[in-house]
Design a protein around this motif. Structure first.
Motif, mmCIF file in Angstrom:
data_model
loop_
_atom_site.group_PDB
_atom_site.id
_atom_site.type_symbol
_atom_site.label_atom_id
_atom_site.label_comp_id
_atom_site.label_asym_id
_atom_site.label_seq_id
_atom_site.Cartn_x
_atom_site.Cartn_y
_atom_site.Cartn_z
ATOM 1 N N LYS A 25 0.860 -1.180 0.000
ATOM 2 C CA LYS A 25 0.000 0.000 0.000
ATOM 3 C C LYS A 25 0.895 1.228 0.000
ATOM 4 C CE LYS A 25 -3.710 2.341 2.602
ATOM 5 N NZ LYS A 25 -4.521 2.322 3.841
ATOM 6 N N ARG A 26 0.666 2.134 -0.949
ATOM 7 C CA ARG A 26 1.492 3.336 -1.023
ATOM 8 C C ARG A 26 0.658 4.483 -1.571
ATOM 9 N NH1 ARG A 26 3.456 4.427 -6.301
ATOM 10 N NH2 ARG A 26 2.895 2.806 -7.811
ATOM 11 N N ILE A 35 -2.820 -0.061 -4.148
ATOM 12 C CA ILE A 35 -2.866 -1.255 -3.310
ATOM 13 C C ILE A 35 -2.657 -2.492 -4.169
ATOM 14 C CG2 ILE A 35 -4.374 -2.707 -1.877
ATOM 15 C CD1 ILE A 35 -5.638 -0.159 -0.804
ATOM 16 N N HIS A 96 -8.453 4.005 2.721
ATOM 17 C CA HIS A 96 -7.315 4.894 2.963
ATOM 18 C C HIS A 96 -6.816 4.812 4.398
ATOM 19 C CE1 HIS A 96 -6.614 7.680 -0.556
ATOM 20 N NE2 HIS A 96 -7.637 6.968 -0.980
ATOM 21 N N ASP A 97 -7.746 4.819 5.353
ATOM 22 C CA ASP A 97 -7.364 5.019 6.750
ATOM 23 C C ASP A 97 -7.209 3.740 7.564
ATOM 24 O OD1 ASP A 97 -7.528 7.715 6.165
ATOM 25 O OD2 ASP A 97 -9.570 7.914 6.946
ATOM 26 N N ARG A 98 -7.883 2.661 7.150
ATOM 27 C CA ARG A 98 -7.937 1.497 8.044
ATOM 28 C C ARG A 98 -7.404 0.207 7.445
ATOM 29 N NH1 ARG A 98 -13.587 1.495 11.158
ATOM 30 N NH2 ARG A 98 -12.395 -0.057 12.347
ATOM 31 N N LEU A 99 -7.247 0.143 6.145
ATOM 32 C CA LEU A 99 -6.646 -1.043 5.551
ATOM 33 C C LEU A 99 -5.136 -0.920 5.611
ATOM 34 C CD1 LEU A 99 -8.616 -2.103 2.335
ATOM 35 C CD2 LEU A 99 -8.577 -3.200 4.579
ATOM 36 N N ASN A 100 -4.484 -1.959 6.126
ATOM 37 C CA ASN A 100 -3.037 -1.933 6.287
ATOM 38 C C ASN A 100 -2.397 -3.160 5.653
ATOM 39 O OD1 ASN A 100 -2.884 0.488 8.037
ATOM 40 N ND2 ASN A 100 -4.010 -0.809 9.491
ATOM 41 N N VAL A 101 -1.121 -3.045 5.352
ATOM 42 C CA VAL A 101 -0.387 -4.179 4.800
ATOM 43 C C VAL A 101 -0.496 -5.364 5.756
ATOM 44 C CG1 VAL A 101 1.913 -5.028 4.190
ATOM 45 C CG2 VAL A 101 1.198 -2.741 3.475
ATOM 46 N N ASP A 103 -3.334 -7.064 6.203
ATOM 47 C CA ASP A 103 -4.755 -7.310 6.458
ATOM 48 C C ASP A 103 -5.330 -8.251 5.396
ATOM 49 O OD1 ASP A 103 -4.637 -5.612 8.591
ATOM 50 O OD2 ASP A 103 -5.730 -3.966 7.633
#
Length: 330
Positions: A25-26, A35, A96-101, A103
């Motif tokens: 994610k960048r 993503i 944008h705010d809550r999905l992280n690498v 997950d």
């Protein structure tokens, strides 16, 4: 539904959802994240074709469609781009705010309502803003096939040009022209000039905001046949008619009939009667709920069907009827 050149096919059922991992994610441009989704075990993903999208099933009941931007020859990832929409319903903010690498997230298998004609001798690709995502996949595919094409990418400013580094490193970089709203006049896109001449057999593909697409379709009308102009909208902003009339739908397979009142959709009425129609966007832009019309005159309110497809198909999520009854191939 997807639209292959030889007909219409059903979307994948819910029990074939994929569980994918956020592998990368960048930030790609102002307000846009890139993503990469992969199988958690590293297995190859189901193949996709240029123009395809996937659904992301987000917590809270959100379902959002995102086009695949990467080379369709790739089987190890699905690459998407997500624009933050401040006025949206919360799906893009969650991404944008809550999905992280790392997950895990449920997705659909790829579907295509924006297919590329790979046999065309020339293709003109037009992208506005985040609409570059499906156009990028088309450019990769045309390049790998050795087909002739041009790629024009419009954005408000340089800091909103997503995936510029990827494009400039691609094998088709020489075919791409960037057009910035805040740049010098000489580099701005002139649709009148670009669309004044259609090379023999050429097809046009455009994706972007509604105003951009409306302008493309309008300028193309004098010289480009309707079946050579393909576009994909982000959302259906058409207001609901205030004079909607009730109508009846009949299922061709059983003869069962149901009344559809003003303010209710065909999908809702069918669901009330135990008939589940797969839906995704519920705005007539993804093609999931397209159904053949046996008889009757639909009131088309979608942004996905071509004029030819509208002759005997309709979207059940948003379209209605101009006739008193529709007989549906259900």
């Amino acid at each position: 539904m997807a639209f292959p050149r030889n007909g219409l096919t059903s979307a994948a059922p819910a029990d074939t959802r994929l569980k994918l991992k956020i592998a990368r994610k960048r930030t790609s441009a102002e307000g846009i994240v890139a993503i990469d989704l992969t199988a958690s075990d590293g297995a190859p993903l189901p193949a996709f074709t240029a123009g395809s999208h996937i659904d992301l099933f987000l917590p809270g009941g959100f379902t959002r469609q995102y086009s695949l931007r990467n080379d369709p020859r790739e089987r190890h990832r699905y690459a998407i781009g997500v624009l933050r929409e401040p006025g949206g319903r919360g799906g893009s903010a969650y991404v944008h705010d809550r999905l992280n690498v790392g997950d895990l997230i449920d997705t659909s298998r790829p579907r295509n309502a924006f297919e590329l004609d790979e046999t065309a001798p020339f293709s003109l690709l037009l992208a506005g803003g985040i609409g570059v995502t499906p156009i990028l996949a088309m450019a990769y595919r045309l390049s790998s096939l050795g087909r002739d094409f041009e790629f024009h990418y419009c954005a408000r400013s340089a800091d909103r040009l997503a995936f510029r580094d990827e494009i400039e490193a691609s094998p088709f970089a020489g075919k791409v022209r960037f057009h910035l709203d805040d740049g010098p006049e000489v580099q701005r896109l002139s649709l009148d000039r670009l669309l004044a001449y259609r090379p023999a057999g050429a097809h046009l593909y455009a994706c972007g905001p509604s105003g951009f697409l409306d302008a493309v379709v309008s300028r193309a009308k004098p010289g480009w046949p309707a079946d050579a102009v393909h576009r994909e909208y982000f959302a259906n902003a058409a207001p609901k008619a205030q004079s909607d009339q009730p109508f009846r739908i009949t299922l061709a397979s059983t003869g069962r009939s149901f009344d559809v009142a003003p303010g209710r959709s065909i999908v809702e009425v069918l669901a009330d009667n135990g008939i589940d129609i797969p839906v995704s966007c519920e705005q007539g832009i993804c093609g999931t709920c397209v159904t053949r019309v046996v008889s009757g005159e639909p009131d088309h309110r979608d942004l996905v069907l071509t004029d030819r497809q509208r002759a005997d198909h309709m979207t059940l999520c948003c379209s209605r009827a101009l006739s008193a009854e529709l007989i549906l191939d259900l």
